[in-house]
Design an enzyme around this catalytic site. Structure first.
Site, mmCIF file in Angstrom:
data_model
loop_
_atom_site.group_PDB
_atom_site.id
_atom_site.type_symbol
_atom_site.label_atom_id
_atom_site.label_comp_id
_atom_site.label_asym_id
_atom_site.label_seq_id
_atom_site.Cartn_x
_atom_site.Cartn_y
_atom_site.Cartn_z
ATOM 1 N N LYS A 95 -7.030 -6.439 -3.315
ATOM 2 C CA LYS A 95 -6.147 -7.096 -4.286
ATOM 3 C C LYS A 95 -5.566 -6.031 -5.188
ATOM 4 C CE LYS A 95 -4.259 -10.552 -6.430
ATOM 5 N NZ LYS A 95 -2.959 -9.873 -6.181
ATOM 6 N N LYS A 131 -3.759 -1.155 -3.415
ATOM 7 C CA LYS A 131 -2.485 -0.925 -4.118
ATOM 8 C C LYS A 131 -1.439 -0.505 -3.101
ATOM 9 C CE LYS A 131 -0.884 -0.917 -8.360
ATOM 10 N NZ LYS A 131 -1.362 -1.682 -9.526
ATOM 11 N N ASP A 171 3.852 -4.742 -9.966
ATOM 12 C CA ASP A 171 3.492 -3.589 -10.800
ATOM 13 C C ASP A 171 4.847 -3.023 -11.252
ATOM 14 O OD1 ASP A 171 0.924 -1.785 -11.461
ATOM 15 O OD2 ASP A 171 2.552 -0.404 -11.057
ATOM 16 N N ASN A 246 7.218 -5.611 -18.271
ATOM 17 C CA ASN A 246 6.413 -6.833 -18.261
ATOM 18 C C ASN A 246 5.194 -6.737 -19.178
ATOM 19 O OD1 ASN A 246 3.792 -8.074 -16.622
ATOM 20 N ND2 ASN A 246 5.488 -9.506 -16.884
HETATM 21 P P1 NDP Z 1 7.729 -2.641 -15.603
HETATM 22 O O1 NDP Z 1 8.465 -2.069 -14.451
HETATM 23 O O2 NDP Z 1 7.960 -4.059 -15.990
HETATM 24 O O3 NDP Z 1 7.963 -1.748 -16.900
HETATM 25 C C1 NDP Z 1 7.638 -0.398 -16.907
HETATM 26 C C2 NDP Z 1 7.999 0.174 -18.261
HETATM 27 O O4 NDP Z 1 7.470 1.500 -18.352
HETATM 28 C C3 NDP Z 1 9.502 0.307 -18.455
HETATM 29 O O5 NDP Z 1 9.807 0.216 -19.813
HETATM 30 C C4 NDP Z 1 9.769 1.713 -17.934
HETATM 31 O O6 NDP Z 1 10.930 2.317 -18.489
HETATM 32 C C5 NDP Z 1 8.542 2.456 -18.404
HETATM 33 N N1 NDP Z 1 8.254 3.543 -17.457
HETATM 34 C C6 NDP Z 1 7.897 3.428 -16.173
HETATM 35 N N2 NDP Z 1 7.763 4.632 -15.599
HETATM 36 C C7 NDP Z 1 8.052 5.515 -16.559
HETATM 37 C C8 NDP Z 1 8.078 6.917 -16.595
HETATM 38 N N3 NDP Z 1 7.790 7.675 -15.514
HETATM 39 N N4 NDP Z 1 8.402 7.529 -17.783
HETATM 40 C C9 NDP Z 1 8.693 6.775 -18.871
HETATM 41 N N5 NDP Z 1 8.688 5.426 -18.892
HETATM 42 C C10 NDP Z 1 8.367 4.809 -17.751
HETATM 43 O O7 NDP Z 1 6.170 -2.394 -15.260
HETATM 44 P P2 NDP Z 1 4.893 -3.105 -15.888
HETATM 45 O O8 NDP Z 1 5.144 -3.439 -17.315
HETATM 46 O O9 NDP Z 1 4.458 -4.164 -14.957
HETATM 47 O O10 NDP Z 1 3.806 -1.926 -15.785
HETATM 48 C C11 NDP Z 1 3.557 -1.012 -16.846
HETATM 49 C C12 NDP Z 1 2.196 -0.378 -16.657
HETATM 50 O O11 NDP Z 1 1.185 -1.388 -16.672
HETATM 51 C C13 NDP Z 1 1.981 0.386 -15.348
HETATM 52 O O12 NDP Z 1 1.102 1.458 -15.583
HETATM 53 C C14 NDP Z 1 1.288 -0.643 -14.470
HETATM 54 O O13 NDP Z 1 0.540 -0.022 -13.443
HETATM 55 C C15 NDP Z 1 0.384 -1.291 -15.504
HETATM 56 N N6 NDP Z 1 -0.122 -2.626 -15.180
HETATM 57 C C16 NDP Z 1 0.721 -3.634 -14.840
HETATM 58 C C17 NDP Z 1 0.214 -4.896 -14.573
HETATM 59 C C18 NDP Z 1 1.095 -6.046 -14.283
HETATM 60 O O14 NDP Z 1 0.569 -7.154 -14.151
HETATM 61 N N7 NDP Z 1 2.401 -5.890 -14.192
HETATM 62 C C19 NDP Z 1 -1.246 -5.151 -14.591
HETATM 63 C C20 NDP Z 1 -2.039 -4.031 -15.059
HETATM 64 C C21 NDP Z 1 -1.474 -2.815 -15.312
HETATM 65 P P3 NDP Z 1 12.288 2.398 -17.584
HETATM 66 O O15 NDP Z 1 12.742 0.989 -17.448
HETATM 67 O O16 NDP Z 1 13.188 3.268 -18.359
HETATM 68 O O17 NDP Z 1 11.840 3.004 -16.275
HETATM 69 O O1 2IT Z 2 -2.588 -2.799 -12.051
HETATM 70 C C1 2IT Z 2 -2.776 -4.022 -11.904
HETATM 71 O O2 2IT Z 2 -3.857 -4.562 -12.165
HETATM 72 C C2 2IT Z 2 -1.653 -4.836 -11.432
HETATM 73 N N1 2IT Z 2 -0.550 -4.318 -11.243
HETATM 74 C C3 2IT Z 2 -1.854 -6.296 -11.152
HETATM 75 C C4 2IT Z 2 -2.454 -6.509 -9.804
HETATM 76 C C5 2IT Z 2 -2.551 -7.939 -9.331
HETATM 77 O O3 2IT Z 2 -2.958 -8.090 -8.176
HETATM 78 O O4 2IT Z 2 -2.259 -8.870 -10.069
#
Ligand code: NDP
Ligand code: 2IT
Length: 450
Positions: A95, A131, A171, A246
């Site tokens: 997952k 992943k 992600d 997100n």
């Molecule tokens: P999104 O794509 O929705 O948003 C990512 C954000 O981070 C954007 O604002 C983006 O800016 C910025 N960003 C991404 N890469 C870079 C970079 N290399 N340098 C600077 N800014 C960056 O992703 P999420 O919000 O879903 O994910 C954010 C983090 O949370 C990640 O580490 C992800 O693995 C983690 N995560 C996500 C989960 C989920 O349910 N979505 C669950 C648990 C963890 P820009 O738009 O300018 O690229």
């Molecule tokens: O990093 C994470 O935990 C996620 N991007 C969510 C994974 C999931 O299966 O909901």
């Protein structure tokens, strides 16, 4: 890498792991952090403390790399690389999310998959770790280009996934739109409405309430528990949240609901300071509806200014929530935050703090929560979505949010109690890694050498 060193029993094992995975720096970093925390079990008698289990945990059960050809709106053929690393299925089907970002490579997918094993274990739900993703860059692409890419990606991925095998989600760069296209193609190829094959689906076609909000909300619930433990709260706190995707958006929302004020957010183009507090409605309109940039937010908000030079961590705050990406908060950033009086750092992103930053927080007595504990609310709610799909049920918002809050409280308690049990009181990183690892390792021992 950290200067704290590893327990002598683990150093050789770590060096061996690096030797067989050359150049995978993010993966090495994630393994090192876990091995560092496992020092209290090194040399103990239980089987889960033996090297054979640690070595097996570092070796993915399966790694799939594939070609993803697609055609632009102009008719150009593009070739991307797709990945799915099925890391560990001791506790349940693999997952974990899919990341679409130009930086994606095997090292990044492996570090994320490795973290996911222990995060998923901490949720208490029956899910293994995996992943995937691609070096595809969704930025600037039309909806039809995104759709063609997702369809091509799923045309290979479908044969590897399934509700009892491997269950992807979103992600970075993968949200509701992408999951819709991915699910549609899976359904078309297999001729099965197999809702449980993906999570993060739309509410009208098998998705769960609160999944969109879950990671950001969960991170803030976790921070709130850390403060509560010390008789404090988020009320009146200045908070900085990096990112504006997100996770960041719903972290901002929950901080505001709990009485704090988020004064800065960011994207890859810089950060925004808004001393009046981030306007959530405007942020959602810019990011979720218009798919715009933070410069658009600033244009529409007179109290906000855009800073394209320097780091968001220069903005003084009580609470810092890194919610963008890995290694976005350096040791230097940590020292700046500490000088400015930060009290708590909880990771919404995966591995956003560099090892030197984590050490600096610990040395300064700043409360620090690792992502595998504090951002586990997203995948935990994915597991709730799987539960609803399996029983052909759908729950209301309030009951799902209450379940999320309880899960975050339980993870917090597990981290605190496990840290205390192993004489690392107050060390959330040690508590999370030990608790996450021991459960997986016990299951691996029980299931034999496979
Ligand atoms: P999104 O794509 O929705 O948003 C990512 C954000 O981070 C954007 O604002 C983006 O800016 C910025 N960003 C991404 N890469 C870079 C970079 N290399 N340098 C600077 N800014 C960056 O992703 P999420 O919000 O879903 O994910 C954010 C983090 O949370 C990640 O580490 C992800 O693995 C983690 N995560 C996500 C989960 C989920 O349910 N979505 C669950 C648990 C963890 P820009 O738009 O300018 O690229
Ligand atoms: O990093 C994470 O935990 C996620 N991007 C969510 C994974 C999931 O299966 O909901």
């Amino acid at each position: 890498m950290s200067t704290n060193g590893l327990h002598p029993n683990f150093q050789q094992h770590f060096d061996d792991m690096v030797a067989i995975n050359p150049g995978e720096t993010e993966f090495h970093q994630a393994v090192y952090e876990v091995m560092q925390s496992l020092a209290p079990i090194a040399g103990r008698v239980p089987e889960y403390a033996q090297w054979s289990i640690l070595k097996r945990v570092c070796e993915p059960e399966r790694q799939i790399i594939f070609r993803v050809p697609w055609v632009t709106d102009d008719g150009d053929v593009q070739i991307q690389r797709g990945f799915r690393v099925e890391f560990n299925s001791a506790l349940g089907p693999y997952k974990g999310g899919l990341r679409f970002h130009p930086s994606v490579n095997l090292s990044i997918i492996k570090f994320l998959g490795f973290e996911q094993i222990f995060k998923n274990s901490l949720t208490g739900m029956p899910i293994g770790g995996g992943k995937g993703g691609s070096d595809f860059d969704p930025k600037g692409k039309s909806d039809t280009e995104i759709m063609r890419f997702c369809q091509s990606f799923m045309t290979e991925l479908y044969r590897h996934i399934g509700e009892y095998t491997d269950v992807p989600a979103g992600d970075i760069g993968v949200g509701g739109r992408e999951l819709g296209y991915l699910f549609g193609q899976y359904k078309r190829i297999t001729n099965r409405y197999e809702s449980g094959v993906l999570t993060g689906k739309g509410l009208s076609w098998g998705g769960s309430q609160v999944r969109t909000e879950a990671t950001g909300y969960g991170t803030v619930y976790f921070a709130q528990e850390m403060l509560k433990e010390r008789g404090e709260s988020l009320e009146g706190r200045r908070v900085v949240v990096s990112g504006s995707g997100n996770v960041a958006i719903y972290a901002v929302e929950k901080v505001h609901q709990l009485g704090g004020t988020v004064v800065a957010i960011s994207d890859s183009g810089g950060h925004v300071v808004d001393e009046k507090g981030i306007d959530l409605e405007l942020l959602r309109e810019v990011k979720e509806v218009r798919r715009g940039r933070l410069t658009d937010y600033v244009e529409a908000r007179s109290s906000a200014s855009h800073v394209s030079e320097g780091s968001i961590w220069q903005v003084p705050c009580d609470v810092a929530l890194p919610c963008a990406t890995q290694n976005e908060l350096s040791a230097e950033d940590a020292h700046t935050l500490i000088r400015n009086g930060v009290k708590l750092v909880a990771e919404g992103a995966n591995m956003p703090c560099e090892p030197g930053a984590i050490e600096a927080f610990k040395d300064a007595g700043v409360l620090y929560a690792p992502g595998k504990a504090s951002n586990a609310g997203g995948v935990a709610t994915s597991a709730l979505e799987m539960q609803q799909n399996a029983s052909r049920d759908s729950w209301g918002f309030e009951e799902t949010e209450a379940a999320l809050e309880e899960i975050m409280r339980d993870i917090h308690r597990n981290c605190v109690d496990t840290a205390a049990e192993y004489d690392c009181e107050g060390d959330y990183m040690a508590g999370a890694n030990l608790a996450g690892y021991i459960k997986v390792a016990d299951a691996m021992v029980a299931q034999g050498v496979i």
